[in-house]
Design an enzyme around this catalytic site. Structure first.
Site, PDB file in Angstrom:
ATOM      1  N   ALA A   3       0.967  -1.069  -0.162  1.00 28.18           N
ATOM      2  CA  ALA A   3      -0.135   0.100   0.119  1.00 28.18           C
ATOM      3  C   ALA A   3       1.084   1.215  -0.085  1.00 28.18           C
ATOM      4  O   ALA A   3       0.415   2.298   0.421  1.00 28.18           O
ATOM      5  CB  ALA A   3      -0.913  -0.111   1.176  1.00 28.18           C
ATOM      6  N   ALA A  18       1.720   3.104  -2.231  1.00 33.52           N
ATOM      7  CA  ALA A  18       1.515   4.190  -3.448  1.00 33.52           C
ATOM      8  C   ALA A  18       0.115   5.067  -2.920  1.00 33.52           C
ATOM      9  O   ALA A  18      -0.262   6.073  -3.631  1.00 33.52           O
ATOM     10  CB  ALA A  18       1.364   3.696  -4.466  1.00 33.52           C
ATOM     11  N   THR A  34      -1.719  -4.035  -7.936  1.00 34.66           N
ATOM     12  CA  THR A  34      -1.342  -3.915  -6.325  1.00 34.66           C
ATOM     13  C   THR A  34      -1.369  -2.239  -6.370  1.00 34.66           C
ATOM     14  O   THR A  34      -1.507  -1.514  -7.497  1.00 34.66           O
ATOM     15  CB  THR A  34       0.160  -4.108  -6.378  1.00 34.66           C
ATOM     16  OG1 THR A  34       1.019  -3.387  -7.332  1.00 34.66           O
ATOM     17  CG2 THR A  34       0.612  -5.550  -6.664  1.00 34.66           C
ATOM     18  N   CYS A  35      -1.127  -1.826  -5.330  1.00 32.90           N
ATOM     19  CA  CYS A  35      -1.020  -0.269  -5.015  1.00 32.90           C
ATOM     20  C   CYS A  35       0.175  -0.005  -4.250  1.00 32.90           C
ATOM     21  O   CYS A  35       0.537   0.470  -3.270  1.00 32.90           O
ATOM     22  CB  CYS A  35      -2.275   0.201  -4.025  1.00 32.90           C
ATOM     23  SG  CYS A  35      -4.036   0.095  -4.719  1.00 32.90           S
ATOM     24  N   SER A  36       1.447  -0.279  -4.901  1.00 26.38           N
ATOM     25  CA  SER A  36       2.556  -0.402  -4.378  1.00 26.38           C
ATOM     26  C   SER A  36       3.606   0.532  -5.466  1.00 26.38           C
ATOM     27  O   SER A  36       3.298   0.352  -6.896  1.00 26.38           O
ATOM     28  CB  SER A  36       3.212  -1.820  -4.480  1.00 26.38           C
ATOM     29  OG  SER A  36       4.590  -1.488  -4.052  1.00 26.38           O
TER      30      SER A  36
END
Length: 518
Positions: free
Chosen positions: A429, A431, A489-491
């Site tokens: 998480a 980002a 993903t939110c990376s």
């Protein structure tokens, strides 16, 4: 693979420096003396006060507009936020430890057997909106306290609160949590929470009263720290990465996707226009009652974030025709449609919300496909919420599977028509500008909060996440009838994104498919 940065962290503002001139109005411990401010020092104070006045006024306006957050919270929110902070913060070594934190129970005095509550917050997840709001407040408060932990400890030491009050160690987590909130609202009186079930917790009142008695010294210590560090705003104290996300969060729009089972995107735009909204072409200047279409997702609309409460009161939202949700999950759902042929099914894997399942199901309906969700029947609260959301959205093409993903194989008769796998794994998480909202709403990893509050993720934590992601992606590549995989993903870390996908493709069994993945 889909990546998207989301920004929705609440900003904070702490008191100005005027309290420096009131320093001598309270008695100090006998072993602590204060030197009167010199004329030059007073000039510095007045200069700094002028510089922050405009900033403070604007930030007060932003605080009043933040999403329904009152001045202060129910006692239970502070207590649970303290429990989250206590188990989330990292204990410093003895040489650098200013304050000792003891253990705090995640339940009040009148609820000693709350064993069914959330393992992190102590709040029972019963699906009630007010309970979910309390949980969100508790995590947001704990997360912000983690951000400013070192500063808050400096204030408690410099003001002599820590020594003079003789608070037991098991209440110090509660002290820093309440101190953050008091400074954030400039010691304004708490707004009453008009809910009968909200009881009083004596420890919360005890700590709050003690901090109020030390109000002048606490504000003065903060002011002295700001002058010493030349901080124009308190945000300047934060690491650059955290500060940048916090600043971006003030301009991020509100995203909402249209449930096309109930209304087309054109009908929704017309309904909004007849309801007093103005449609604009760009998201750059979303001011007033306006909206615009998203340039990436055909069924997503953008609104000014301050309109959230206004929209939530409309039938469009309450009846799930318009659904407010962060864009990362909408990107994943919209990426499914072009990959799905007529009559093809979808298998959903990973960590996600009931709303995400519904959005993917809406996309599958257009192709007469079904959505299989694995590994959810083991979580009764999620299963209950999912059934409710599916009913209200009108989705009838979702099938639940009790098995976990690694227990499924290509021979399972239930998934013979699956052509697309949507893989939404737990990720760092890193980002996200408001990771708390995402982690709570999308069943993310709550153990990430400490690292995210400092703008870093430990190598061990990242390695564990990557290992699980690689395992799931590699397993997904072994289904010979699957034509496409949406991995989201939110990376910001390549290890969770391009590098992982590349390695998974290199190690994939080429014999498993007639046409290899690209």
């Amino acid at each position: 693979m889909v990546k998207q940065t989301l920004n929705s962290t609440l900003d904070s503002d702490l008191p100005d420096v005027t309290s420096l001139n009131l320093l001598d109005q309270e008695s100090s411990p006998k072993n602590k003396t204060h030197t009167p401010l010199s004329p030059m020092r007073k000039v510095c104070v007045q200069s700094l006060k002028k510089r922050v006045t405009a900033v403070s006024a604007e930030r007060n306006r932003v605080r009043m507009e933040r999403e329904g957050t009152p001045l202060g919270f129910p006692d239970s929110v502070y207590f649970h936020a303290a429990a989250i902070f206590q188990r989330t913060h990292v204990e410093k070594d003895l040489a650098h430890r200013l304050i000792r934190y003891g253990h705090i129970s995640p339940s009040g005095d009148d609820d000693d057997d709350d064993d069914d509550g959330d393992k992190d917050s102590g709040i029972v997840d019963d699906g009630d909106p007010s309970t979910k709001q309390n949980e969100h407040w508790a995590y947001e408060l704990a997360f912000n306290t983690l951000k400013y932990q070192d500063l808050l400890e400096e204030i408690l030491i410099d003001s002599y609160f820590y020594r003079s009050q003789q608070m037991p160690d098991d209440l110090m987590a509660l002290v820093v949590v309440i101190l953050y909130d008091l400074l954030d609202r400039k010691f304004q009186t708490r707004e009453p929470i008009k809910r009968v079930e909200e009881g009083l917790i004596k420890e919360v009142r005890q700590v709050e009263d003690s901090l109020y008695r030390f109000k002048t010294k606490l504000e003065a210590s903060l002011a002295q720290y700001r002058i010493k560090q030349n901080l124009l705003t308190i945000d300047s104290y934060l690491p650059p990465a955290v500060r940048a996300k916090q600043q971006r969060s003030q301009t991020v729009p509100l995203y909402a996707w249209v449930n096309t089972l109930k209304a087309s995107i054109e009908d929704m735009c017309e309904t909004l226009r007849t309801s007093g909204f103005t449609q604009v072409d760009s998201h750059i200047n979303l001011v007033g009652n306006v909206f615009c279409k998203d340039k990436h997702c055909s069924n997503v609309l953008l609104f000014p974030r301050r309109l959230r409460k206004q929209l939530e009161k409309t039938k469009l939202v309450t009846e799930h025709t318009l659904i407010i949700q962060d864009k990362s999950r909408s990107l994943a759902a919209c990426a499914v449609h072009p990959l799905l042929g007529k009559g093809g099914d979808i298998l959903m894997v990973g960590s996600f919300s009931a709303l995400t399942v519904a959005h993917v199901a809406v996309q599958a309906t257009a192709c007469s496909g079904c959505v299989h969700v694995c590994g959810v029947l083991n979580v009764s609260t999620f299963n209950k919420e999912l059934q409710s959301i599916l009913t209200s959205t009108g989705c009838k093409n979702v099938k639940l599977m009790s098995e976990y993903f690694n227990e499924l194989n290509e021979w399972d008769l239930r998934i013979q028509k699956v052509r697309v796998i949507v893989l939404l794994p737990q990720c760092s998480a890193s980002a996200l500008c408001n990771p708390v909202e995402f982690i709570l709403n999308e069943n993310g990893d709550r153990g990430l909060l400490h690292g995210l509050s400092k703008g870093t993720i430990s190598d061990s934590k990242l390695d564990a996440l990557v290992a699980k992601q690689k395992q799931d992606l590699s397993h997904a590549l072994n289904f010979p009838k699957v034509k496409g995989i949406v991995y989201c993903t939110c990376s910001v870390y390549p290890e969770e994104n391009e590098q992982l996908v590349k390695r998974a493709l290199e190690n994939a069994d080429s014999k498993a498919k007639a046409v290899a993945f690209r």
